[in-house]
Design a protein around this motif. Structure first.
Motif, short mmCIF file in Angstrom:
data_model
loop_
_atom_site.label_atom_id
_atom_site.label_comp_id
_atom_site.label_asym_id
_atom_site.label_seq_id
_atom_site.Cartn_x
_atom_site.Cartn_y
_atom_site.Cartn_z
N LYS A 34 -0.36 -108.74 15.72
CA LYS A 34 -1.77 -109.11 15.60
C LYS A 34 -2.00 -110.53 16.12
O LYS A 34 -1.14 -111.40 15.95
CB LYS A 34 -2.21 -109.02 14.14
CG LYS A 34 -2.24 -107.61 13.57
CD LYS A 34 -2.71 -107.63 12.13
CE LYS A 34 -2.78 -106.23 11.54
NZ LYS A 34 -3.23 -106.24 10.13
N GLU A 36 -3.86 -112.84 15.00
CA GLU A 36 -3.85 -113.85 13.93
C GLU A 36 -2.42 -114.18 13.48
O GLU A 36 -2.15 -115.32 13.06
CB GLU A 36 -4.69 -113.39 12.73
CG GLU A 36 -4.33 -112.02 12.17
CD GLU A 36 -5.15 -110.89 12.79
OE1 GLU A 36 -5.33 -109.87 12.09
OE2 GLU A 36 -5.60 -111.04 13.95
N SER A 39 -1.04 -116.52 16.15
CA SER A 39 -1.66 -117.84 15.97
C SER A 39 -1.05 -118.57 14.78
O SER A 39 -0.82 -119.79 14.83
CB SER A 39 -3.17 -117.68 15.76
OG SER A 39 -3.78 -117.10 16.89
N ALA A 40 -0.77 -117.84 13.69
CA ALA A 40 -0.19 -118.46 12.50
C ALA A 40 1.19 -119.03 12.80
O ALA A 40 1.53 -120.14 12.36
CB ALA A 40 -0.11 -117.43 11.37
#
Length: 477
Positions: A34, A36, A39-40
């Protein structure tokens, strides 16, 4: 008894939460990372929180870690590699995109690359080393263990995209005079043997394969039975210099799981497994499609300049074919000036003819690539494509002829464009099959140059036939 008791977790995968697979939030329904999650991880790397980044990445499968690097911007990959260096093992490099892997390998010193290569099967190690600069390649080879270095140097001596580059040397081979019990004892006592294999090859005194035996047969056969009585004597042997595309076709045709690779003298030198062939099938199929479009390797991780160089030459070639078509149009400048409608209609003839040619060309190139089209059925295939072109031509010509006659209230113009459309689709059908066949005869790759010639033929002949018929029919006075 529960299912968990019937199917206990394998060693190292006990259900204590330490290796329970990737967290539910990391993958979507299609098993893709995913945005996100990516990005994390990158946020933690940017903040210098290596432990936090590592905690997120650790549960991932090696293939998913490889995907993570591919989804990371190029300028941030080395920082990510430094943050999770202990997770960046041989399995991850084996799953990684070639361009991304090459970028990361450049950041490692030869000893680190050698350590990774030493943990891989020979074929995967060769894939890492073969694209390195010559000086770096020699430095890595010097850092390898002698046995690994000898195996990789031998593989590099074979041509690119051959069975010799593809094969792995880690296999199990036993003499024909052994019993099943001898084989089992040999497998149990030797800890240095490869752990991933499905067949055991049986060889004679000259180390030439005379048969193969599936593990399932060995496990179900009494120890006293000779291995030569259990083995299958009919086997598909792969010459070491065979092109990898032909290797893939043999695996597909004979439903192979693994196959022995032999040198010029018929001696067993390696084996190829179906997991390697799956990559080849995907690679070759995509390669042919990209060659037809002139897009080079077509990898989104390929450097911009490399993509530019591979694409621009075909655009220039197409510019040349367009000039041929423009020259033909200029010959009928007077005809067009008297009836401007011709200028609006002639791209339709060329465009539909080009699409028809592309259809036939794609079918022909695929048939050549998969060995469906051979000398024994060449003329039958040509006749088939002519019949298909005729049916398509009649259908499209009728539609365009009636449409033009009604729209422009000119039945003669409708007849001219219908005749031109039929002729150009027939020409396109012939070009689409004959051009790839001719290139194949000349030992040129039909997937590379066919599109340029087919486009030139359909465009130039489309304009010539349409404008020529318009002039000869007396449509323009």
């Amino acid at each position: 008894m529960s299912l968990d008791e019937l199917n206990p977790p394998p060693p190292g995968h006990e259900q204590d939460g330490s290796d329970a697979g990737p967290p539910e939030t990391s993958l979507d329904a299609d098993d893709r990372l995913k945005p996100e999650f990516v990005s994390a991880v990158l946020e933690r790397v940017e903040e210098g929180d290596s432990e936090g980044a590592r905690a997120l990445v650790e549960p991932l499968h090696p293939a998913d870690i490889a995907d993570l690097f591919e989804l990371t911007p190029a300028e941030e990959r080395r920082a990510l590699a430094a943050a999770i260096s202990d997770l960046l093992d041989a399995d991850v490099f084996a799953e990684m995109n070639d361009w991304v892997r090459e970028d990361l390998i450049d950041a490692l010193d030869p000893h680190e690359v050698a350590e990774i290569a030493g943990e891989l099967d020979t074929d995967d190690a060769v894939a890492i080393i073969e694209d390195m600069e010559e000086d770096d390649q020699r430095a890595v080879l010097r850092a390898l263990a002698p046995d690994d270095r000898a195996a990789i140097e031998e593989a590099l001596s074979y041509g690119e995209e051959t069975a010799g580059r593809l094969m792995q040397r880690e296999l199990i081979a036993v003499p024909e005079h052994w019993t099943v019990g001898d084989v089992l004892d040999y497998l149990r006592r030797n800890e240095d043997l490869t752990t991933d294999f499905w067949e055991i090859f049986v060889v004679d005194t000259g180390h030439k394969p005379i048969g193969a035996c599936a593990l399932s047969w060995i496990l179900r056969t009494p120890r006293s039975i000779a291995i030569s009585d259990v083995m299958k004597r009919e086997q598909t042997l792969i010459p070491v210099d065979m092109d990898q595309e032909e290797v893939a076709l043999r695996f597909q045709k004979y439903a192979l799981i693994s196959a022995a690779v032999v040198d010029g003298a018929g001696r067993l030198v390696g084996m190829i497994t179906v997991d390697d062939v799956v990559h080849i099938i995907q690679e070759e199929a995509g390669e042919d499609i990209l060659k037809l479009s002139g897009a080079g390797e077509g990898d989104i991780n390929e450097p911009v300049l490399d993509s530019y160089k591979s694409r621009v030459r075909w655009l220039i070639a197409n510019l040349g074919t367009a000039l041929v078509a423009a020259t033909i149009i200029s010959l009928f400048e007077g005809t067009i000036s008297k009836m401007v409608t011709l200028a609006a209609l002639m791209p339709i003839v060329a465009g539909v003819g080009g699409n028809a040619g592309t259809q036939t060309m794609a079918v022909t190139v695929r048939a050549l690539a998969t060995n469906q089209l051979t000398q024994s059925n060449t003329w039958r295939t040509i006749r088939r494509e002519i019949r298909v072109a005729m049916l398509n031509g009649v259908t499209v010509a009728a539609v365009i002829g009636v449409g033009v006659a009604l729209v422009f209230s000119n039945h003669q113009l409708g007849a001219v464009i219908a005749a031109a459309m039929l002729a150009n689709i027939l020409i396109a059908g012939l070009a689409g099959v004959l051009i790839p066949l001719t290139l194949e005869k000349l030992d040129a790759d039909p997937a590379v140059a066919s599109s340029v010639f087919v486009t030139m033929m359909t465009d130039s002949m489309g304009f010539l036939v349409f404008l020529g018929l318009a002039s000869a029919s007396g449509l323009v006075r």
